[in-house]
Design an enzyme around this catalytic site. Structure first.
Site, mmCIF file in Angstrom:
data_model
loop_
_atom_site.group_PDB
_atom_site.id
_atom_site.type_symbol
_atom_site.label_atom_id
_atom_site.label_comp_id
_atom_site.label_asym_id
_atom_site.label_seq_id
_atom_site.Cartn_x
_atom_site.Cartn_y
_atom_site.Cartn_z
ATOM 1 N N SER A 259 -0.566 -5.212 -5.426
ATOM 2 C CA SER A 259 -1.127 -4.113 -4.636
ATOM 3 C C SER A 259 -0.532 -2.779 -5.116
ATOM 4 C CB SER A 259 -0.911 -4.429 -3.158
ATOM 5 O OG SER A 259 -0.984 -3.293 -2.334
ATOM 6 N N TYR B 100 8.504 -11.100 0.062
ATOM 7 C CA TYR B 100 8.748 -10.713 -1.320
ATOM 8 C C TYR B 100 10.007 -11.350 -1.885
ATOM 9 C CZ TYR B 100 4.725 -7.733 -1.151
ATOM 10 O OH TYR B 100 3.429 -7.299 -1.049
ATOM 11 N N SER C 124 0.813 -1.217 0.000
ATOM 12 C CA SER C 124 0.000 0.000 0.000
ATOM 13 C C SER C 124 0.843 1.263 0.000
ATOM 14 C CB SER C 124 -0.953 0.007 1.212
ATOM 15 O OG SER C 124 -1.696 -1.184 1.264
ATOM 16 N N ASP D 169 -11.514 -9.490 -2.774
ATOM 17 C CA ASP D 169 -10.814 -8.229 -2.515
ATOM 18 C C ASP D 169 -11.826 -7.096 -2.667
ATOM 19 O OD1 ASP D 169 -9.201 -5.967 -2.467
ATOM 20 O OD2 ASP D 169 -7.887 -6.622 -4.091
ATOM 21 N N GLY E 179 -3.345 -11.420 -1.082
ATOM 22 C CA GLY E 179 -2.172 -12.137 -0.578
ATOM 23 C C GLY E 179 -2.190 -13.626 -0.837
#
Lengths: 535, 344
Positions: free
Chosen positions: B190, B126, B115, B288, B319
């Site tokens: 995202s 990641y 975000s 979502d 996710g």
């Protein structure tokens, strides 16, 4: 700014290394997928942790005004240990519905109750996660300039030939590299660091060993290294924070410093103790240090200065100096401790010097750690270089060191220290490089090992970790912004804090306590000072 | 306000495996501690809590990684390469050679999510994901450690993405194929997906070639409240008021969510008609709350005559791609693999 984009050092996986390509697997009961995300949760505990998370969320929603407290005042420890992190959050909140241990579990532990079954037996359950200790590097020199590439290539080849025992090739390569150096910018970046390594290789081939370290010079170099970059400040600061917390509630405290140097670490602690709520304790400091070459009693002089400082802030202070050339020469009887006092043992980059050995004896660490335990310390603070410079293979060691010191020198550049701090700090580091590259056996003192190895070693010797928390982290971060350039980063590593340059940790701070020894005497008495005990 | 103050653990529990639920719930709760009502962010605590992993130039499961820091800007990129086959004579590889001289090898420029405020290129989740991508695509991945909000607002993340793109495009050791160029795809989840879009626009305008965009539940939004936002608010790990906070933290102060960074095809958006914009793979998670905005984005691309494929995963939550323990994960991987196949 050099012409090079030195991304990471070139290293070579030596042919003997069997672990390139593999990494440690986690204990079988840890959830492998969460481990890959950095969280250590036992599979059998997953349900329990989920429950606690639910409870935490409810509690946070119900006491939303307490979230700031959780964020700012509460101290967080070791976020990798998710179960204890969640529990500690819960215990911080009022009306927290923490389950007493006997509470029946509303969610039976059978998998799938309430949660979706995973779609397949998780093929990567035992996912292998790369860990820092496996950093025997292969590859990677993203060098932008031809001469830089050739230099690194030559360094690797030379180190490899040294390992193989081909001295004549090694010597000719050294000559070649010295010529290459002339065409490269040696004021920074790879050129500067390469210069030191070529020099060290040259000394090794000439059988010179590293230059004798005059004690006085060493202390001066250390002081300038302290000033030039944040590593030692971080070490002192973090250790002091932990020691201060360990001393909470104690009226008599005793710090044993394994390497007093100029006593740079202690004024801050003395001042912090002076300001303690409820008043300062009685402080004893035992400083260990080598004999001065000119016969002066340096230890005593430093002790006197510290005593003067302590007096000025109304802290009762006594000092004792213990002269020893090597830490292993110190015997427990030289460090009398009283059962009434809280003892802190402080080791800033000293323990790795005890890892060396000759064929006739075991590494001294094996005898030093037990006597530390016999002092029954409330806390032992350990700061060590976060690097693997104690590998048996010369090539591995060499290339790891090349990467480590390149990064370190880069960070030194960025900190823009004034002269002569910078030049003397570099000399300080050059000595380490020389020792790692030139020396073997007992002469090789700079046997740095990474956190994971220290954790294992200290664990086996009967120490358990004392987690350094978010308050220490935050203050270390603030310290960095005051003293240094952008690029330094503090990271939390399972209860320890590291300071590094960008994403590469270079120094690690940790705190430990001794597991109390239990003696199987007829009366079952617990005798923490019994040296004969073995766990 | 139904759903926003209730704890709806029951809904989310039913649709994800236990360990995923633990992971994402942990993030959710930790993140709640980091956002302050006054719009500031507890960066120290965020960095303390974030689980990071170092780069590792020893290949692990066929992937090695190293970090590159641009000296002038401090921008860090983490590079992931497929491990070389066998070991060269001296036991090391020079990466000044191209990835291949015969075949085209994809290079994925990846922007992590969070975000705009959370996570880093060296965050464990990641790092793990990027490693998987290397294995999947048999190519290189470069993960950008872009500057985050609220300390660095729009357009910092896009500027960093653009700088990273230029860097990647000019690395000889990322080149491949008979045409000796860097075959770049942009990807992100995202906020990373949002960054990928905007970097792609800039690239198209500058005629820098990108072969494709992969957007995993990209972060888009707008001033109005959509049906999915209201229906799903608080139900599957995400609450609308958090989304609002992150936009306030990223967009220039005083701006609303119709700012084109947030709403590229909204009232202040611009046309992409005629631009050589890359083909897009847009992945939408059916649970979502932002899906309506993502579907609007897909429609926007179509209206602008740009090639786009929508992968709608009805039962997926945000996710879902972090852990390989669900069917959506495998479906996604298959789609990505096919998307980056270069016909050469």
């Amino acid at each position: 700014m050099g012409p090079f984009d030195f991304a990471a050092a070139a290293a070579a996986a030596s042919s003997s290394s069997s672990s390139s390509g593999s990494a440690p697997k986690h204990p079988p009961d840890l959830d492998g997928l969460l481990a890959g995300a950095g969280y250590k949760v036992r599979s059998s505990e997953l349900h329990h942790v989920a429950q606690r998370l639910e409870r935490l969320e409810t509690a946070m929603v119900n006491s939303a005004s307490h979230i700031p407290h959780l964020a700012s005042d509460a101290v967080h420890y070791n976020p990798s240990d998710l179960a204890s992190w969640v529990d500690s959050m819960l215990s911080e909140l009022p009306h927290s519905s923490s389950l007493p241990s006997g509470f029946p579990d509303p969610y039976p532990t059978a998998l799938g109750c309430g949660w979706l079954d995973p779609c397949a037996p998780q093929p990567h359950q035992n996912v292998v996660v790369p860990q820092q200790q496996q950093q025997q590097l292969t590859v990677v020199a993203a060098l932008e300039e031809d001469s830089g590439i050739r230099l690194v290539h030559a360094l690797m080849t030379c180190a490899e030939s040294v390992q193989r025992g081909d001295s004549s090739l090694a010597r000719s390569l050294v000559e070649e590299m010295q010529a290459l150096l002339a065409r490269v910018n040696t004021s920074c970046g790879i050129g500067k660091v390469a210069g030191y390594f070529i020099d060290a290789l040259s000394r090794r081939l000439l059988g010179l060993g590293s230059a004798p370290a005059w004690t006085y010079e060493n202390e001066v170099l250390y002081h300038h290294f302290y000033e030039a970059c944040p590593y030692l400040k971080f070490a002192h600061f973090t250790a002091n924070q932990a020691i201060l917390e360990a001393f909470d509630g104690h009226d008599c405290v005793h710090v044993i410093d394994f390497n007093l140097m100029h006593g740079l670490q202690w004024p801050a602690l003395i001042q912090a103790l002076a300001l303690r709520a409820g008043g300062p304790p009685l402080l004893r400091l035992t400083g260990i240090g080598p004999p001065s070459p000119d016969g002066r009693d340096t230890l005593r002089q430093i002790g006197l200065r510290l005593k003067e400082l302590a007096r000025s802030v109304n802290v009762q202070f006594t000092f004792r100096g213990v002269v020893a050339s090597r830490l292993e020469d110190v015997k427990p009887w030289m460090l009398p401790v009283s059962p009434k006092e809280a003892v802190a043992v402080n080791s800033i980059m000293q323990l790795h010097k005890l890892l060396g050995s000759d064929p006739n004896r075991d590494p001294p660490i094996g005898s030093v750690l037990p006597w530390i335990r016999s002092l029954n310390p409330k806390i032992m603070t350990v700061v060590e270089q976060e690097a693997s410079h104690n590998q048996t293979g010369f090539l591995d060691r060499f290339t790891e060191a090349l990467y480590y010191y390149s990064t370190l020198f880069d960070s030194l550049e960025a900190a823009c220290p004034v002269q002569p701090d910078k030049a003397l700090a570099e000399m300080y580091l050059q000595r380490e490089i020389c020792n790692i590259v030139c020396c073997e056996g007992t002469a090789r003192l700079e046997r740095h090992e990474p956190l994971d190895k220290w954790r294992a070693r200290l664990g086996e010797a009967g120490f358990t970790p004392l987690n350094l928390g978010s308050n220490a982290f935050k203050q270390a971060s603030m310290l960095l912004t005051l003293f240094s350039a952008e690029g330094y980063s503090v990271e939390e590593n399972e209860g320890c804090l590291t300071l590094g340059w960008h994403s590469r940790p270079l120094i690690a701070a940790s705190a430990w306590q001794a597991v109390p020894s239990v003696v199987n005497s007829p009366t079952g008495v617990i005798n923490p000072n019994d040296n004969n005990n073995q766990l | 306000m139904a759903g926003s103050n209730e704890v709806n653990a029951n809904e989310s529990k039913r649709v994800v495996p236990l360990n995923t639920w633990v992971l994402i719930s942990n993030f959710k709760l930790a993140y709640n501690l980091l956002r302050r009502p006054d719009g500031t962010f507890n960066r120290d605590l965020a960095e303390f809590l974030d689980r990071k992993v170092p780069a590792n130039s020893v290949p692990v499961e066929g992937v090695l990684s190293f970090d590159h820091v641009h000296r002038a800007t401090g921008l860090l990129n983490r590079v992931y390469l497929p491990a070389p086959d066998g070991v060269s004579q001296w036991g090391f590889e020079e990466i000044d050679k191209p990835l291949s001289t015969t075949e085209a090898v994809p290079v994925i420029l990846f922007f992590h999510g969070g975000s705009f405020s959370h996570s880093s290129a060296n965050s464990a989740i990641y790092d793990t994901f990027c490693r998987r991508l290397v294995g999947l695509c048999k190519g290189a991945v470069v993960s950008v450690n872009y500057r985050r909000s609220p300390e660095h607002r729009y357009p910092c993340a896009y500027d960093d993405g653009w700088a990273a793109l230029k860097w990647v495009k000019s690395r000889p050791w990322l080149m491949s194929g008979k045409d000796s160029k860097v075959h770049v795809y942009l990807a992100g989840d995202s906020s990373g997906g949002n960054i990928a879009h905007h970097v792609a626009v800039r690239a198209a305008e500058a005629e820098v070639e990108i072969l494709g965009n992969i957007l995993l539940h990209p972060l888009f939004g707008g001033q109005e409240r959509t049906e999915s936002e209201m229906r799903l608010d608080g139900k599957y790990f995400v609450r609308l008021e958090e989304r609002d906070w992150y936009w306030r933290a990223y967009l220039p102060e005083g701006e609303d969510r119709n700012h084109p960074a947030c709403n590229p095809f909204g009232p202040r958006g611009k046309s992409l008609k005629g631009l050589k914009f890359p083909k897009s793979l847009v992945v939408v998670a059916g649970l979502d709350l932002l899906q309506d905005w993502q579907l609007t984005y897909v429609e926007g691309l179509e209206r602008n005559c740009q090639e786009v494929k929508l992968l709608y995963l009805k039962e997926a939550t945000i996710g879902f791609y972090f852990l390989p323990n669900n069917e959506h994960f495998y479906c996604l991987m298959e789609e990505i693999k096919n998307f980056v196949k270069i016909d050469c």
